[in-house]
Enzyme design. Sequence first.
Site, PDB file in Angstrom:
ATOM      1  N   GLY A   1       6.485  -2.456   2.997  1.00  0.00           N
ATOM      2  CA  GLY A   1       5.258  -1.761   2.661  1.00  0.00           C
ATOM      3  C   GLY A   1       5.556  -0.750   1.434  1.00  0.00           C
TER       4      GLY A   1
ATOM      5  CB  ILE B   1      10.453   1.506   2.833  1.00  0.00           C
ATOM      6  CG1 ILE B   1       9.373   2.188   3.780  1.00  0.00           C
ATOM      7  CG2 ILE B   1      11.744   2.056   2.839  1.00  0.00           C
ATOM      8  CD1 ILE B   1       9.958   1.562   5.236  1.00  0.00           C
TER       9      ILE B   1
ATOM     10  CD  GLU C   1      -6.028  -6.350  10.198  1.00  0.00           C
ATOM     11  OE1 GLU C   1      -6.979  -6.993  10.323  1.00  0.00           O
ATOM     12  OE2 GLU C   1      -5.319  -5.949   9.415  1.00  0.00           O
TER      13      GLU C   1
ATOM     14  CB  VAL D   1      10.347  -6.552   3.032  1.00  0.00           C
ATOM     15  CG1 VAL D   1      11.213  -6.253   4.368  1.00  0.00           C
ATOM     16  CG2 VAL D   1      10.410  -7.927   2.621  1.00  0.00           C
TER      17      VAL D   1
ATOM     18  CE  LYS E   1       3.115  -8.585   5.636  1.00  0.00           C
ATOM     19  NZ  LYS E   1       2.450  -7.361   6.145  1.00  0.00           N
TER      20      LYS E   1
ATOM     21  CB  THR F   1      -6.899  -3.638   2.825  1.00  0.00           C
ATOM     22  OG1 THR F   1      -8.123  -3.911   3.810  1.00  0.00           O
ATOM     23  CG2 THR F   1      -6.714  -2.356   3.354  1.00  0.00           C
TER      24      THR F   1
ATOM     25  CE  LYS G   1       5.841  -6.111   7.583  1.00  0.00           C
ATOM     26  NZ  LYS G   1       5.484  -4.923   8.408  1.00  0.00           N
TER      27      LYS G   1
ATOM     28  N   GLY H   1      -7.570   2.268  12.672  1.00  0.00           N
ATOM     29  CA  GLY H   1      -7.199   1.359  11.465  1.00  0.00           C
ATOM     30  C   GLY H   1      -5.920   0.952  11.452  1.00  0.00           C
TER      31      GLY H   1
END
Length: 333
Positions: free
Chosen positions: A137, A139, A193, A135, A108, A16, A208, A190
Amino acid sequence: MNSNRSTGVAILGLGTIGSAVARLINQRGASIGELYGLDLKVTRILERGPERAARADLPRDLVTTSLDEILSDDGVSVVVETLGGESPAADWIEASLKAGKHVVTANKEALSKNFDRLQRAAHQSGSALLFEASVGGGIPLLVSYRQILAANQITSLRGIVNGTTNYILSQMTTAGATFDDALAQAQELGYAEPDPTADVEGFDAVYKLSILASIMAGTHIHPDSIERTGITGVTPDDIASASAGGEVIKLLGQATLIGGAVKASVGPERVSADNLLAHVRDNYNAVELVGDSVGPVVLSGQGAGPDPTASAILSDIVEALTSGASSNVPWKV
Ligand SMILES: NC(=O)c1ccc[n+]([C@@H]2O[C@H](COP(=O)([O-])OP(=O)(O)OC[C@H]3O[C@@H](n4cnc5c(N)ncnc54)[C@H](OP(=O)(O)O)[C@@H]3O)[C@@H](O)[C@H]2O)c1
Protein backbone atom coordinates in the site's frame (compact mmCIF):
# COMPACT_ATOMS: atom_id res chain seq x y z
CA MET A 1 2.94 29.78 -20.20
CA ASN A 2 3.28 26.23 -18.87
CA SER A 3 6.42 24.64 -20.36
CA ASN A 4 6.03 21.36 -18.45
CA ARG A 5 5.88 18.15 -20.49
CA SER A 6 2.22 17.27 -21.00
CA THR A 7 1.61 13.69 -19.91
CA GLY A 8 -1.62 11.76 -20.22
CA VAL A 9 -2.60 9.14 -17.67
CA ALA A 10 -5.29 6.54 -18.34
CA ILE A 11 -6.93 4.86 -15.34
CA LEU A 12 -8.39 1.39 -15.80
CA GLY A 13 -11.03 1.04 -13.05
CA LEU A 14 -12.24 4.20 -11.30
CA GLY A 15 -13.18 2.48 -8.02
CA THR A 16 -11.85 3.14 -4.51
CA ILE A 17 -8.19 3.32 -5.55
CA GLY A 18 -8.56 4.60 -9.13
CA SER A 19 -10.64 7.58 -8.03
CA ALA A 20 -8.21 8.36 -5.18
CA VAL A 21 -5.39 8.40 -7.76
CA ALA A 22 -7.33 10.81 -9.99
CA ARG A 23 -8.00 13.14 -7.05
CA LEU A 24 -4.36 13.04 -5.95
CA ILE A 25 -3.10 13.83 -9.46
CA ASN A 26 -5.42 16.81 -9.49
CA GLN A 27 -4.32 17.93 -6.04
CA ARG A 28 -0.55 17.49 -6.55
CA GLY A 29 -0.44 18.63 -10.19
CA ALA A 30 1.22 21.98 -9.52
CA SER A 31 3.93 20.64 -7.22
CA ILE A 32 4.69 17.77 -9.62
CA GLY A 33 5.05 20.34 -12.39
CA GLU A 34 7.46 22.36 -10.29
CA LEU A 35 9.53 19.40 -9.06
CA TYR A 36 9.60 17.19 -12.15
CA GLY A 37 8.55 19.33 -15.12
CA LEU A 38 5.55 17.11 -15.82
CA ASP A 39 2.04 18.34 -16.52
CA LEU A 40 0.17 15.20 -15.40
CA LYS A 41 -3.48 14.86 -16.38
CA VAL A 42 -5.99 12.03 -16.35
CA THR A 43 -6.95 11.92 -20.02
CA ARG A 44 -8.75 8.55 -20.29
CA ILE A 45 -10.73 6.27 -17.98
CA LEU A 46 -11.76 2.71 -18.65
CA GLU A 47 -14.99 2.00 -16.77
CA ARG A 48 -18.38 0.41 -17.23
CA GLY A 49 -20.19 3.69 -17.96
CA PRO A 50 -19.65 7.47 -18.34
CA GLU A 51 -21.49 8.21 -15.07
CA ARG A 52 -18.52 6.66 -13.20
CA ALA A 53 -16.39 9.75 -14.07
CA ALA A 54 -18.32 11.63 -11.36
CA ARG A 55 -16.50 9.53 -8.72
CA ALA A 56 -13.45 11.76 -9.27
CA ASP A 57 -15.18 14.88 -10.64
CA LEU A 58 -13.88 14.13 -14.12
CA PRO A 59 -15.70 14.81 -17.42
CA ARG A 60 -17.88 11.95 -18.71
CA ASP A 61 -16.29 12.07 -22.15
CA LEU A 62 -13.01 10.68 -20.75
CA VAL A 63 -14.70 7.33 -20.14
CA THR A 64 -14.43 4.45 -22.58
CA THR A 65 -15.15 0.74 -22.31
CA SER A 66 -12.54 -0.05 -24.97
CA LEU A 67 -8.92 -0.76 -24.03
CA ASP A 68 -7.92 -0.46 -27.71
CA GLU A 69 -9.05 3.16 -27.75
CA ILE A 70 -6.66 3.87 -24.87
CA LEU A 71 -3.79 1.91 -26.36
CA SER A 72 -4.05 3.71 -29.69
CA ASP A 73 -4.14 7.13 -28.01
CA ASP A 74 -0.68 8.71 -28.41
CA GLY A 75 -1.49 11.20 -25.68
CA VAL A 76 -1.54 8.43 -23.07
CA SER A 77 1.92 7.66 -21.65
CA VAL A 78 0.95 5.84 -18.46
CA VAL A 79 -1.77 3.26 -17.82
CA VAL A 80 -2.79 2.88 -14.17
CA GLU A 81 -4.42 -0.52 -13.60
CA THR A 82 -6.77 -0.49 -10.62
CA LEU A 83 -9.39 -2.98 -11.83
CA GLY A 84 -8.49 -5.81 -9.44
CA GLY A 85 -8.61 -9.58 -10.05
CA GLU A 86 -6.51 -11.62 -12.42
CA SER A 87 -8.65 -11.45 -15.53
CA PRO A 88 -8.77 -9.36 -17.66
CA ALA A 89 -6.28 -7.24 -15.67
CA ALA A 90 -3.15 -9.32 -16.35
CA ASP A 91 -3.81 -9.46 -20.11
CA TRP A 92 -4.59 -5.74 -20.20
CA ILE A 93 -1.36 -4.92 -18.35
CA GLU A 94 0.57 -6.98 -20.89
CA ALA A 95 -1.26 -5.40 -23.85
CA SER A 96 -0.57 -1.90 -22.47
CA LEU A 97 3.16 -2.66 -22.11
CA LYS A 98 3.28 -4.09 -25.63
CA ALA A 99 1.62 -0.91 -26.90
CA GLY A 100 4.50 1.09 -25.41
CA LYS A 101 2.66 2.45 -22.37
CA HIS A 102 4.19 2.48 -18.91
CA VAL A 103 2.00 0.55 -16.45
CA VAL A 104 1.50 1.25 -12.76
CA THR A 105 -0.60 -1.30 -10.90
CA ALA A 106 -1.96 -1.93 -7.41
CA ASN A 107 -3.15 -5.40 -8.39
CA LYS A 108 -1.33 -8.01 -6.28
CA GLU A 109 -3.42 -10.92 -7.59
CA ALA A 110 -2.77 -10.28 -11.29
CA LEU A 111 0.89 -9.59 -10.66
CA SER A 112 1.64 -12.46 -8.29
CA LYS A 113 0.06 -15.01 -10.62
CA ASN A 114 1.83 -13.64 -13.71
CA PHE A 115 4.99 -12.11 -12.33
CA ASP A 116 7.52 -13.49 -14.79
CA ARG A 117 5.30 -13.01 -17.85
CA LEU A 118 4.59 -9.36 -17.00
CA GLN A 119 8.18 -8.52 -16.07
CA ARG A 120 9.25 -10.05 -19.39
CA ALA A 121 6.67 -7.98 -21.28
CA ALA A 122 7.98 -4.81 -19.63
CA HIS A 123 11.58 -5.70 -20.40
CA GLN A 124 10.81 -6.52 -24.04
CA SER A 125 8.73 -3.40 -24.62
CA GLY A 126 11.16 -0.98 -22.96
CA SER A 127 8.25 0.37 -20.90
CA ALA A 128 8.07 0.36 -17.13
CA LEU A 129 5.93 -1.96 -15.00
CA LEU A 130 5.79 -0.47 -11.51
CA PHE A 131 3.87 -2.00 -8.62
CA GLU A 132 4.86 -0.48 -5.28
CA ALA A 133 1.17 -0.12 -4.32
CA SER A 134 0.46 -3.81 -4.84
CA VAL A 135 2.60 -5.00 -1.95
CA GLY A 136 2.66 -2.57 0.93
CA GLY A 137 0.00 0.00 0.00
CA GLY A 138 1.57 3.28 1.11
CA ILE A 139 4.75 1.77 2.61
CA PRO A 140 7.82 2.53 0.47
CA LEU A 141 8.69 -1.14 0.58
CA LEU A 142 9.97 -2.01 -2.89
CA VAL A 143 12.06 1.11 -3.14
CA SER A 144 13.80 0.08 0.10
CA TYR A 145 13.96 -3.54 -1.03
CA ARG A 146 15.76 -2.47 -4.22
CA GLN A 147 18.19 -0.34 -2.23
CA ILE A 148 18.98 -3.19 0.17
CA LEU A 149 19.23 -5.74 -2.67
CA ALA A 150 22.02 -3.82 -4.36
CA ALA A 151 24.43 -4.68 -1.55
CA ASN A 152 22.82 -7.69 0.13
CA GLN A 153 21.38 -11.10 -0.29
CA ILE A 154 18.01 -10.93 1.46
CA THR A 155 18.10 -14.09 3.58
CA SER A 156 14.65 -13.88 5.14
CA LEU A 157 11.63 -11.68 5.50
CA ARG A 158 8.52 -11.76 7.62
CA GLY A 159 5.73 -9.36 8.08
CA ILE A 160 2.17 -8.31 8.64
CA VAL A 161 0.96 -7.61 5.12
CA ASN A 162 -2.82 -7.56 5.56
CA GLY A 163 -4.49 -4.74 7.48
CA THR A 164 -7.92 -6.38 7.76
CA THR A 165 -6.67 -9.45 9.60
CA ASN A 166 -4.34 -7.34 11.71
CA TYR A 167 -7.29 -5.20 12.76
CA ILE A 168 -9.35 -8.29 13.65
CA LEU A 169 -6.54 -9.92 15.64
CA SER A 170 -5.79 -6.58 17.38
CA GLN A 171 -9.45 -6.31 18.44
CA MET A 172 -9.45 -9.92 19.67
CA THR A 173 -6.28 -9.19 21.68
CA THR A 174 -6.99 -5.77 23.15
CA ALA A 175 -10.81 -5.81 23.48
CA GLY A 176 -11.36 -9.55 24.01
CA ALA A 177 -13.64 -9.68 20.93
CA THR A 178 -14.55 -12.94 19.21
CA PHE A 179 -13.51 -13.41 15.59
CA ASP A 180 -17.10 -12.82 14.38
CA ASP A 181 -17.53 -9.61 16.41
CA ALA A 182 -14.14 -8.25 15.35
CA LEU A 183 -14.92 -9.05 11.70
CA ALA A 184 -18.29 -7.28 11.92
CA GLN A 185 -16.56 -4.24 13.40
CA ALA A 186 -13.92 -4.27 10.64
CA GLN A 187 -16.70 -4.38 8.04
CA GLU A 188 -18.50 -1.47 9.70
CA LEU A 189 -15.32 0.63 9.59
CA GLY A 190 -14.66 -0.25 5.95
CA TYR A 191 -11.50 -2.25 6.80
CA ALA A 192 -13.09 -5.50 5.58
CA GLU A 193 -15.04 -6.25 2.39
CA PRO A 194 -18.63 -7.57 2.58
CA ASP A 195 -17.06 -10.86 1.37
CA PRO A 196 -13.95 -11.03 3.57
CA THR A 197 -12.64 -14.37 2.23
CA ALA A 198 -9.57 -12.99 0.44
CA ASP A 199 -8.38 -11.34 3.64
CA VAL A 200 -9.39 -13.72 6.44
CA GLU A 201 -8.38 -16.87 4.55
CA GLY A 202 -4.94 -15.40 3.83
CA PHE A 203 -5.15 -15.13 0.01
CA ASP A 204 -4.36 -11.40 -0.05
CA ALA A 205 -1.31 -11.95 2.17
CA VAL A 206 -0.19 -14.85 -0.04
CA TYR A 207 -0.33 -12.64 -3.18
CA LYS A 208 1.84 -9.99 -1.53
CA LEU A 209 4.25 -12.55 -0.11
CA SER A 210 4.50 -14.19 -3.54
CA ILE A 211 5.74 -10.90 -5.02
CA LEU A 212 8.23 -10.31 -2.18
CA ALA A 213 9.45 -13.91 -2.22
CA SER A 214 9.83 -13.87 -6.03
CA ILE A 215 12.08 -10.81 -5.79
CA MET A 216 14.05 -12.48 -3.00
CA ALA A 217 14.49 -15.73 -4.98
CA GLY A 218 15.03 -14.07 -8.36
CA THR A 219 12.47 -16.52 -9.75
CA HIS A 220 8.67 -16.59 -9.82
CA ILE A 221 7.21 -18.03 -6.59
CA HIS A 222 3.60 -18.65 -7.61
CA PRO A 223 0.95 -18.01 -4.90
CA ASP A 224 -0.23 -21.63 -5.20
CA SER A 225 3.18 -22.82 -3.98
CA ILE A 226 2.88 -20.87 -0.71
CA GLU A 227 1.48 -22.64 2.36
CA ARG A 228 -1.60 -20.76 3.55
CA THR A 229 -3.65 -20.74 6.76
CA GLY A 230 -6.19 -17.99 7.46
CA ILE A 231 -7.33 -16.61 10.82
CA THR A 232 -10.89 -17.95 10.93
CA GLY A 233 -9.77 -20.71 13.32
CA VAL A 234 -8.16 -18.36 15.85
CA THR A 235 -10.20 -18.43 19.07
CA PRO A 236 -10.28 -16.19 22.17
CA ASP A 237 -8.65 -19.15 24.00
CA ASP A 238 -5.70 -19.09 21.56
CA ILE A 239 -5.31 -15.34 22.14
CA ALA A 240 -5.48 -15.79 25.94
CA SER A 241 -2.99 -18.65 25.93
CA ALA A 242 -0.52 -16.62 23.81
CA SER A 243 -0.98 -13.65 26.11
CA ALA A 244 -0.26 -15.79 29.20
CA GLY A 245 3.08 -16.69 27.55
CA GLY A 246 3.94 -13.01 26.84
CA GLU A 247 3.02 -13.36 23.17
CA VAL A 248 0.45 -12.05 20.68
CA ILE A 249 -0.99 -13.76 17.60
CA LYS A 250 -0.32 -12.12 14.23
CA LEU A 251 -1.01 -13.28 10.68
CA LEU A 252 2.55 -13.46 9.35
CA GLY A 253 3.88 -13.89 5.85
CA GLN A 254 7.32 -15.45 6.03
CA ALA A 255 9.95 -16.36 3.45
CA THR A 256 13.39 -17.84 4.08
CA LEU A 257 16.20 -18.60 1.69
CA ILE A 258 17.40 -22.17 2.27
CA GLY A 259 20.14 -23.53 0.01
CA GLY A 260 19.23 -21.16 -2.82
CA ALA A 261 15.49 -21.98 -2.64
CA VAL A 262 12.80 -19.94 -0.91
CA LYS A 263 10.37 -21.49 1.57
CA ALA A 264 7.31 -19.29 2.05
CA SER A 265 4.18 -19.47 4.17
CA VAL A 266 1.30 -17.39 5.52
CA GLY A 267 -0.46 -18.21 8.77
CA PRO A 268 -1.25 -17.11 12.32
CA GLU A 269 1.90 -17.16 14.48
CA ARG A 270 2.78 -16.30 18.05
CA VAL A 271 5.09 -13.28 18.28
CA SER A 272 6.84 -12.18 21.48
CA ALA A 273 5.15 -9.09 22.93
CA ASP A 274 8.63 -7.46 22.94
CA ASN A 275 9.00 -7.81 19.18
CA LEU A 276 8.41 -4.75 17.00
CA LEU A 277 5.83 -6.67 14.95
CA ALA A 278 3.71 -7.20 18.08
CA HIS A 279 3.25 -3.43 18.29
CA VAL A 280 1.90 -3.08 14.76
CA ARG A 281 -1.79 -2.57 15.41
CA ASP A 282 -5.06 -2.24 13.56
CA ASN A 283 -4.80 -1.59 9.82
CA TYR A 284 -1.05 -0.95 9.86
CA ASN A 285 1.42 -3.29 8.15
CA ALA A 286 5.11 -3.95 8.73
CA VAL A 287 7.75 -6.03 7.02
CA GLU A 288 11.11 -7.07 8.44
CA LEU A 289 13.76 -7.83 5.82
CA VAL A 290 17.07 -9.40 6.82
CA GLY A 291 20.05 -8.68 4.56
CA ASP A 292 23.35 -10.52 4.96
CA SER A 293 25.27 -7.22 5.34
CA VAL A 294 22.73 -4.76 6.69
CA GLY A 295 20.97 -7.15 9.13
CA PRO A 296 17.29 -6.61 9.97
CA VAL A 297 15.42 -3.60 8.58
CA VAL A 298 11.77 -2.97 9.52
CA LEU A 299 9.44 -0.94 7.32
CA SER A 300 6.00 0.02 8.56
CA GLY A 301 3.03 2.17 7.56
CA GLN A 302 -0.49 1.97 6.18
CA GLY A 303 -0.65 -1.05 3.92
CA ALA A 304 -4.01 -0.21 2.34
CA GLY A 305 -6.65 2.49 2.06
CA PRO A 306 -7.29 4.89 -0.82
CA ASP A 307 -4.92 7.72 0.13
CA PRO A 308 -1.82 5.70 1.12
CA THR A 309 -2.26 3.46 -1.95
CA ALA A 310 -2.77 6.44 -4.28
CA SER A 311 0.41 7.94 -2.81
CA ALA A 312 2.44 4.89 -3.91
CA ILE A 313 0.77 4.88 -7.34
CA LEU A 314 1.47 8.54 -8.00
CA SER A 315 5.12 8.09 -6.93
CA ASP A 316 5.39 5.20 -9.40
CA ILE A 317 3.83 7.31 -12.19
CA VAL A 318 6.48 9.96 -11.66
CA GLU A 319 9.18 7.25 -11.44
CA ALA A 320 8.01 5.71 -14.73
CA LEU A 321 8.22 9.06 -16.49
CA THR A 322 11.53 10.19 -15.05
CA SER A 323 13.76 7.22 -14.23
CA GLY A 324 13.83 4.93 -17.27
CA ALA A 325 13.68 1.85 -14.98
CA SER A 326 11.62 -1.06 -16.33
CA SER A 327 10.66 -2.39 -12.87
CA ASN A 328 10.66 -1.42 -9.19
CA VAL A 329 13.19 -4.17 -8.64
CA PRO A 330 15.91 -5.89 -10.68
CA TRP A 331 14.54 -8.89 -12.59
CA LYS A 332 16.46 -11.20 -14.94
CA VAL A 333 14.47 -12.17 -18.03
N1 LIG B 1 -8.72 -0.87 -1.56
C1 LIG B 1 -7.49 -0.84 -1.07
O1 LIG B 1 -7.23 -0.36 0.04
C2 LIG B 1 -6.34 -1.37 -1.89
C3 LIG B 1 -5.03 -1.22 -1.43
C4 LIG B 1 -3.95 -1.69 -2.20
C5 LIG B 1 -4.21 -2.29 -3.43
N2 LIG B 1 -5.51 -2.44 -3.83
C6 LIG B 1 -5.74 -3.07 -5.14
O2 LIG B 1 -6.23 -2.09 -6.04
C7 LIG B 1 -7.08 -2.71 -7.02
C8 LIG B 1 -8.41 -1.97 -7.04
O3 LIG B 1 -9.02 -2.07 -5.77
P1 LIG B 1 -10.29 -1.16 -5.39
O4 LIG B 1 -10.48 -1.33 -3.93
O5 LIG B 1 -10.14 0.21 -5.96
O6 LIG B 1 -11.45 -1.95 -6.19
P2 LIG B 1 -12.88 -1.36 -6.63
O7 LIG B 1 -13.31 -0.28 -5.73
O8 LIG B 1 -13.75 -2.56 -6.82
O9 LIG B 1 -12.57 -0.70 -8.06
C9 LIG B 1 -12.39 -1.42 -9.26
C10 LIG B 1 -13.16 -0.68 -10.37
O10 LIG B 1 -12.82 -1.26 -11.62
C11 LIG B 1 -14.04 -1.58 -12.32
N3 LIG B 1 -13.79 -2.74 -13.18
C12 LIG B 1 -13.34 -3.96 -12.80
N4 LIG B 1 -13.25 -4.78 -13.87
C13 LIG B 1 -13.64 -4.05 -14.95
C14 LIG B 1 -13.77 -4.34 -16.34
N5 LIG B 1 -13.46 -5.56 -16.83
N6 LIG B 1 -14.18 -3.36 -17.16
C15 LIG B 1 -14.50 -2.13 -16.67
N7 LIG B 1 -14.40 -1.79 -15.36
C16 LIG B 1 -14.00 -2.75 -14.51
C17 LIG B 1 -15.02 -1.92 -11.22
O11 LIG B 1 -16.35 -1.82 -11.69
P3 LIG B 1 -17.45 -2.84 -11.04
O12 LIG B 1 -17.50 -2.52 -9.59
O13 LIG B 1 -18.69 -2.51 -11.79
O14 LIG B 1 -16.93 -4.23 -11.31
C18 LIG B 1 -14.68 -0.83 -10.19
O15 LIG B 1 -15.32 0.39 -10.49
C19 LIG B 1 -7.18 -4.18 -6.60
O16 LIG B 1 -6.25 -4.93 -7.34
C20 LIG B 1 -6.79 -4.16 -5.13
O17 LIG B 1 -6.23 -5.39 -4.71
C21 LIG B 1 -6.57 -1.98 -3.12
